[in-house]
Design a protein around this motif. Structure first.
Motif, PDB file in Angstrom:
ATOM      1  N   ALA A 120       0.852  -1.197   0.000  1.00  0.00           N
ATOM      2  CA  ALA A 120       0.000   0.000   0.000  1.00  0.00           C
ATOM      3  C   ALA A 120       0.887   1.247   0.000  1.00  0.00           C
ATOM      4  O   ALA A 120       0.504   2.296   0.517  1.00  0.00           O
ATOM      5  CB  ALA A 120      -0.926  -0.013   1.213  1.00  0.00           C
ATOM      6  N   TRP A 122      -8.439   2.529  -8.467  1.00  0.00           N
ATOM      7  CA  TRP A 122      -7.688   3.132  -7.348  1.00  0.00           C
ATOM      8  C   TRP A 122      -8.599   4.026  -6.511  1.00  0.00           C
ATOM      9  O   TRP A 122      -8.513   4.053  -5.290  1.00  0.00           O
ATOM     10  CB  TRP A 122      -6.512   3.965  -7.882  1.00  0.00           C
ATOM     11  N   GLN A 133     -10.710   1.827  -4.279  1.00  0.00           N
ATOM     12  CA  GLN A 133      -9.947   1.263  -3.154  1.00  0.00           C
ATOM     13  C   GLN A 133      -9.674   2.339  -2.106  1.00  0.00           C
ATOM     14  O   GLN A 133      -9.818   2.104  -0.909  1.00  0.00           O
ATOM     15  CB  GLN A 133      -8.623   0.677  -3.667  1.00  0.00           C
ATOM     16  N   LEU A 190     -11.247   2.508   1.848  1.00  0.00           N
ATOM     17  CA  LEU A 190     -10.438   2.671   3.060  1.00  0.00           C
ATOM     18  C   LEU A 190     -10.835   3.946   3.797  1.00  0.00           C
ATOM     19  O   LEU A 190     -10.937   3.970   5.023  1.00  0.00           O
ATOM     20  CB  LEU A 190      -8.955   2.677   2.705  1.00  0.00           C
ATOM     21  N   PRO A 219      -3.027   3.262  -3.122  1.00  0.00           N
ATOM     22  CA  PRO A 219      -3.577   2.037  -3.716  1.00  0.00           C
ATOM     23  C   PRO A 219      -2.916   1.608  -5.022  1.00  0.00           C
ATOM     24  O   PRO A 219      -3.265   0.562  -5.564  1.00  0.00           O
ATOM     25  CB  PRO A 219      -5.043   2.427  -3.977  1.00  0.00           C
ATOM     26  N   LEU A 266      -1.926  -1.917  -4.958  1.00  0.00           N
ATOM     27  CA  LEU A 266      -2.798  -2.865  -4.252  1.00  0.00           C
ATOM     28  C   LEU A 266      -3.506  -3.736  -5.280  1.00  0.00           C
ATOM     29  O   LEU A 266      -4.052  -3.235  -6.260  1.00  0.00           O
ATOM     30  CB  LEU A 266      -3.856  -2.114  -3.435  1.00  0.00           C
ATOM     31  N   GLU A 296      -7.333  -4.094  -0.402  1.00  0.00           N
ATOM     32  CA  GLU A 296      -7.708  -2.976   0.475  1.00  0.00           C
ATOM     33  C   GLU A 296      -8.408  -3.493   1.732  1.00  0.00           C
ATOM     34  O   GLU A 296      -8.302  -2.907   2.799  1.00  0.00           O
ATOM     35  CB  GLU A 296      -8.571  -1.955  -0.277  1.00  0.00           C
TER      36      GLU A 296
END
Ligand code: PLP
Length: 373
Positions: A15, A274, A277, A281, A351, A354, A359
């Motif tokens: 990350a 992205w 994700q 979060l 991200p 990732l 995530e």
């Protein structure tokens, strides 16, 4: 078969981004297949370098391209090319460059750890400007008959002390000097592949193992044919400065394939992924007592690529009992390992690298670490 598992090498949930230390990026299946196919026969490396360069240059619509053993290797080859040209005698002499045209002008705010590759090849830096300002006349005043080129580090152009690239190119070309640009981590956006070339840069360097997702040990050099031919003269497989920067046939085919895929790829779709994700979060972490989170894009120099949305988490030690560095280190010690970055003010979650669904692992690990306290 030897696996990471067998060796006891642990998996990382990345990350943080395309950091070399964390192995850059992951290649696509098609890239691996092309490399496997390429491994089955012998070819002439010189011809492969020249044909792949031509193929990539045509794909991108630029004059010339050359695959290198990484962007930093490209920097060393560019240096060698500017000092020795295609003179075999001089090429064999490098990195010893006493008495040759070996000076590279650089703004102080553009110095960075990768530029050691210029010194490795026999280049010497002549620094101009200071932390607050740099003027065009300083650049002109630094140019002498020893000047071999001008070095520009794209990540530094957000500093107010940086001259604009336009101006640097204009001055350099007035004195017939090449401008070499380190744009290793400046993708995405895809447009950056050709942006600096279109502005008139003579050599632009990208990492093959970052956003392009080619082999990690590869790099892409774009630029003027004449100059890239000189880079080749100083590079592998010739007995010259670039000989230790070896490039296997699989890597060359791998990066060429990765570039072709990159150009065909839906970059908006990647961006949406992205954003999703990062938003996931953000939504799940924003109410945590002790966190203050901003979801956005970096506006500070040196956080690249600036086009990827990130979480900037300010960590209140008085509430949580640990600071951002301790949180970062705890995540790095968890199982699986989660790597995040921290800067002066925040913990950064990026991200970019990732994989789909990871995530959720990042969220779970952060929650676990918070609960332990
Ligand atoms: C990664 C990086 C490099 C080195 O690129 P390699 O392909 O790993 O050799 C050089 N400059 C900058 C700014 C980078 O981010």
């Amino acid at each position: 078969m030897v696996t990471y598992n067998k060796l006891g090498v642990k998996k990382i949930i990345n990350a943080a981004g395309t950091y070399t230390k964390y192995s850059g990026s992951l290649m696509k299946e098609e890239v691996l297949l092309a490399m496997q196919e390429a491994s089955r026969q012998f070819v002439d490396i010189d011809q492969l370098l020249s044909k792949s360069g031509q193929y990539i240059a045509d794909l991108l619509g630029v004059e010339a391209a050359l695959i290198t053993a990484g962007a930093a290797a490209g920097l060393a080859l560019s240096t060698a090319a500017c000092i020795a040209g295609d003179n075999k005698d001089l090429a064999r002499q490098l990195p010893l460059s006493e008495g040759l045209k070996n000076e590279f002008i650089v703004m102080k705010s553009h110095r960075n750890p990768y530029d050691q590759a210029v010194l490795t090849a026999g280049g010497k830096f002549v620094e101009i400007g200071n932390a607050i300002e740099t003027f065009g006349w300083e650049l002109e005043a630094a140019i002498t008959e020893k000047t071999a080129g001008i070095f520009f580090f794209v990540q530094s152009d957000l500093f107010r002390s940086s001259l604009e690239l336009d101006e640097v190119i204009e001055i350099a070309h007035r004195y017939n000097l090449p401008v070499i640009i380190d744009a290793a981590a400046e993708l995405p956006p895809k447009e950056n592949l050709t942006k600096f070339i279109k502005m008139g840069a003579d050599i632009v360097l990208f990492s093959g193992g970052k956003d392009l997702r080619g082999p990690q040990s590869s790099g892409l050099m774009l630029g003027k044919q004449e100059l890239l031919d000189k880079c080749r003269a100083n590079g592998y497989p010739n007995h010259a400065l670039g000989r230790p920067m070896k490039l296997d046939k699989e890597t060359i085919i791998g990066l060429t394939t990765a570039i072709e895929l990159y150009l065909a790829e839906d970059q908006d779709k990647r961006m949406k992924c992205w954003e999703k994700q990062a938003d996931y979060l953000y939504q799940n972490l924003k109410d945590i007592d002790g966190f203050e989170i901003e979801l956005g894009y970096p506006d500070q120099p040196l956080t690249q690529p600036a086009s990827i949305p990130r979480l900037f988490i300010s960590v209140a030690e008085e509430i949580l009992g640990f600071n951002k560095e301790e949180l970062r280190d705890k995540l790095a010690q968890s199982e699986p390992i989660v790597i995040v970055e921290s800067d002066k003010n925040n913990l950064l979650i990026n991200p970019h690298m990732l994989q789909q669904g990871e995530e959720e692992v990042v969220l779970r690990k952060i929650r676990e670490v918070l609960k332990e306290e």
